[in-house]
Design a protein around this motif. Structure first.
Motif: not given
Length: 153
Positions: A92-105, A122-127, A144-151
């Motif tokens: 899920g997109v609310t795992t702690n590490w993902a929330r930490n990374v999103m908050a920190a940018g 940024r969080i993206v959906d499975g599609a 998957f409910p989603g993924a996190i994508v970075f540059e």
């Protein structure tokens, strides 16, 4: 190919563990099965970030409230664009590490024996994750409910 989704799920543990204190049991639902985490965490931590294990990496981030430093073993999903790094979120997109990374940018990643700076998460959906992934993993990411994508920074 039927074992691939299960393998990817076990590799994408998405558990957050802090180096300086003992592992605490999770409370409530909505996360990886604690037994699976406990059984695979030592192996994942030992292999993550090594040059000869390109699927696993260590994402380094800070707690959004505590400011504590964390290293979490994750599985990097191969993408069609080399400037993009994607990590599946099977729990899920609310795992702690993902929330930490999103908050920190952003975060840093120990991957393929090198440190990589990751920015603009940024969080993206499975599609959308399926569209970004290389062909062999597309069917897995669709579930998957989603993924996190970075540059890359």
């Amino acid at each position: 190919m039927s074992h691939l989704p299960r393998l990817i799920r076990s590799l994408c543990m998405n558990n957050t563990s802090q180096q300086s204190r003992p592992h605490e049991p999770s409370v409530g639902g909505g996360g990886p099965p604690r037994r699976l985490v406990n059984a695979t965490a030592p192996v994942a931590r030992a292999l993550a970030g090594r040059r000869w294990v390109p699927l696993w990496a260590l994402i380094r981030h800070r707690g959004r409230r505590s400011g504590a430093a964390y290293e979490t073993p994750i599985a990097v999903v191969p993408t069609t664009d080399a400037s993009v790094v994607m990590i599946g979120l099977p729990w899920g997109v609310t795992t702690n590490w993902a929330r930490n990374v999103m908050a920190a940018g952003g975060a840093s990643l120990r991957w393929k024996g090198r440190d990589v700076e990751l920015v603009h998460p940024r969080i993206v959906d499975g599609a959308e994750a399926e569209r970004l992934a290389k062909a062999p993993l597309r069917p897995v990411l669709r579930r998957f409910p989603g993924a996190i994508v970075f540059e890359r920074g």
